[in-house]
Design an enzyme around this catalytic site. Structure first.
Site, PDB file in Angstrom:
ATOM      1  N   SER A  99      25.759  20.405 -14.506  1.00 19.22           N
ATOM      2  CA  SER A  99      24.907  21.581 -14.697  1.00 19.22           C
ATOM      3  C   SER A  99      25.308  22.275 -15.983  1.00 19.22           C
ATOM      4  CB  SER A  99      25.029  22.545 -13.512  1.00 19.22           C
ATOM      5  OG  SER A  99      26.359  23.044 -13.409  1.00 19.22           O
ATOM      6  N   HIS A 103      23.743  31.161 -22.709  1.00 20.75           N
ATOM      7  CA  HIS A 103      23.370  32.553 -22.933  1.00 20.75           C
ATOM      8  C   HIS A 103      23.579  32.818 -24.424  1.00 20.75           C
ATOM      9  CE1 HIS A 103      22.784  33.497 -18.740  1.00 20.75           C
ATOM     10  NE2 HIS A 103      23.961  33.001 -18.446  1.00 20.75           N
ATOM     11  N   HIS A 113      18.665  26.172 -18.998  1.00 16.51           N
ATOM     12  CA  HIS A 113      19.410  25.667 -17.841  1.00 16.51           C
ATOM     13  C   HIS A 113      18.990  24.235 -17.564  1.00 16.51           C
ATOM     14  CE1 HIS A 113      18.584  24.568 -13.597  1.00 16.51           C
ATOM     15  NE2 HIS A 113      19.871  24.777 -13.466  1.00 16.51           N
ATOM     16  N   ASN A 115      20.156  21.004 -14.560  1.00 13.67           N
ATOM     17  CA  ASN A 115      21.012  20.526 -13.484  1.00 13.67           C
ATOM     18  C   ASN A 115      20.553  19.135 -13.080  1.00 13.67           C
ATOM     19  OD1 ASN A 115      21.270  20.188 -10.290  1.00 13.67           O
ATOM     20  ND2 ASN A 115      23.004  21.392 -11.035  1.00 13.67           N
ATOM     21  N   ARG A 117      21.807  15.917 -10.274  1.00 12.34           N
ATOM     22  CA  ARG A 117      22.723  15.648  -9.174  1.00 12.34           C
ATOM     23  C   ARG A 117      22.261  14.443  -8.353  1.00 12.34           C
ATOM     24  NH1 ARG A 117      19.718  20.167  -8.518  1.00 12.34           N
ATOM     25  NH2 ARG A 117      18.304  20.231  -6.717  1.00 12.34           N
ATOM     26  N   HIS A 150       7.055  22.248 -23.308  1.00 12.01           N
ATOM     27  CA  HIS A 150       6.340  21.560 -22.222  1.00 12.01           C
ATOM     28  C   HIS A 150       5.836  20.177 -22.632  1.00 12.01           C
ATOM     29  CE1 HIS A 150       6.388  24.103 -18.691  1.00 12.01           C
ATOM     30  NE2 HIS A 150       6.496  25.119 -19.547  1.00 12.01           N
ATOM     31  N   HIS A 180      10.601  39.010  -5.466  1.00 12.59           N
ATOM     32  CA  HIS A 180      10.764  40.463  -5.358  1.00 12.59           C
ATOM     33  C   HIS A 180      10.376  41.174  -6.657  1.00 12.59           C
ATOM     34  CE1 HIS A 180      14.512  38.764  -6.899  1.00 12.59           C
ATOM     35  NE2 HIS A 180      14.797  39.942  -7.440  1.00 12.59           N
ATOM     36  N   GLY A 263      32.939  24.472  -1.039  1.00 15.76           N
ATOM     37  CA  GLY A 263      34.332  24.726  -1.347  1.00 15.76           C
ATOM     38  C   GLY A 263      34.702  24.542  -2.800  1.00 15.76           C
ATOM     39  N   ARG A 265      35.368  25.463  -6.722  1.00 16.42           N
ATOM     40  CA  ARG A 265      36.079  26.582  -7.353  1.00 16.42           C
ATOM     41  C   ARG A 265      35.079  27.677  -7.704  1.00 16.42           C
ATOM     42  NH1 ARG A 265      37.322  26.706 -13.051  1.00 16.42           N
ATOM     43  NH2 ARG A 265      39.084  28.083 -13.557  1.00 16.42           N
TER      44      ARG A 265
END
Length: 309
Positions: A99, A103, A113, A115, A117, A150, A180, A263, A265
């Site tokens: 990932s 900034h 960004h 990612n 996986r 795009h 929101h 779990g 870090r």
């Protein structure tokens, strides 16, 4: 739906090697923008995981950038993963991921960004799937950049899965969304999860295409925008937009929940957060300003490939 396959069809080691090498490639390309600053980090090993978090801070181009490689195994899937597939809840798993988040220092360079996986679950038989994507989050957007971005999103998808761009773009608009706030996080990109279409080898080719086109899209935008003059008011607005970015990562993002639940870090999981962000009560931009046009014209689901640059 996760795919079930014989062991001979799965090559998690090849994915692991690709993502580790990809981290090196990204570090090199990002450091080329920095005359002095360099990424720093550690190779963190335990009986159940290998992690290589790499972070650059206080650079000329990147106020902060994080590129994180992780390999992990565990006795049962985290709830953020198995909640969508109850049939494999509680099963042992292996996962590899990469990932990144940037900034930038200059408010006219967008945040980005990506990612990627792959999960392998030891249920009744071996179950696997891929996931990931990338998106762009500008504070001061450009229609030309959005179209250019795009076009590469479409090429990343269509080179492996013809006809699937619109679906994966829509997935991104739906996922990278702040309900929101009633707007998207940025100008979108692509997003996929529980992905098994075409088999393991095809899915692996797809994440390679995604990685390639992310760099082909983002690096030229950095070069084009990094020296645009800016004023303190621009930086203030950038920090306000970063506040919205932090809201998404902390309140909505499944990747953050997965990292904490598995779990990993905590310092590495939260490395995607911006170095500085602001929240201002009931803040409103001046009507007709570039800041006001951001939400109404850019932070909406929009087909940029019908636009004229």
């Amino acid at each position: 739906m996760a795919a079930r396959a014989g062991t001979s069809e799965i090559d998690l080691t090849a994915v692991d090697r690709f993502l580790f090498d990809l981290q090196e490639k990204i570090l090199s390309q990002f450091e080329a923008f920095e005359p002095q600053s360099r990424f720093s980090g550690d190779l963190l090993e335990s009986p159940s995981s290998v992690a290589r978090p790499m972070v650059l801070e206080a650079g000329n181009t990147f106020e902060k950038a994080a590129v994180m490689f992780t390999r992990v195994q565990g006795p049962h899937l985290p709830a953020s993963v198995s909640a969508r597939r109850p049939e494999i809840a509680g099963a042992p798993f292996q996962a590899v991921s990469l990932s990144l988040i940037t900034h930038p220092e200059n408010p006219f360079v967008p945040t980005a960004h990506m990612n990627l996986r792959c999960f392998l679950v030891e249920a009744d038989t071996k179950v696997w799937h891929f996931g990931g994507g990338f998106d762009l989050t500008p504070a001061y957007p450009s229609a030309a950049d959005a179209i250019f971005w795009h076009r590469h999103v479409r090429q990343a998808v269509e080179s492996v899965y013809p006809g699937r761009y619109e679906t994966l773009k829509a997935n991104c608009d739906d996922y990278f969304n702040l309900p929101h706030r009633a707007h998207t996080r940025g100008i979108g990109g692509l997003f996929f999860d529980d992905w098994t279409l075409g088999g393991f080898a095809t899915c692996f080719s797809f994440i390679q295409s995604v990685a390639e086109h992310f760099l082909l899209a983002y690096v030229p935008i950095i070069r084009l925008r990094q020296f645009i003059p800016w004023q303190p008011a621009h930086k203030r607005f950038q920090r306000l937009r970063r506040g919205r970015y932090a809201e998404f990562n902390l309140a909505i993002d499944r990747g953050t929940r997965y990292g904490l639940e598995s779990g990993r870090r905590t310092e590495s999981v939260l490395a995607s957060l911006p170095p500085q962000a602001d929240w201002a009560y009931a803040w409103k931009p001046e009507p007709g300003s570039r800041e006001a046009l951001l939400e109404s014209q850019y932070l909406v689901a929009r087909n940029w490939l019908t636009e004229q640059s």
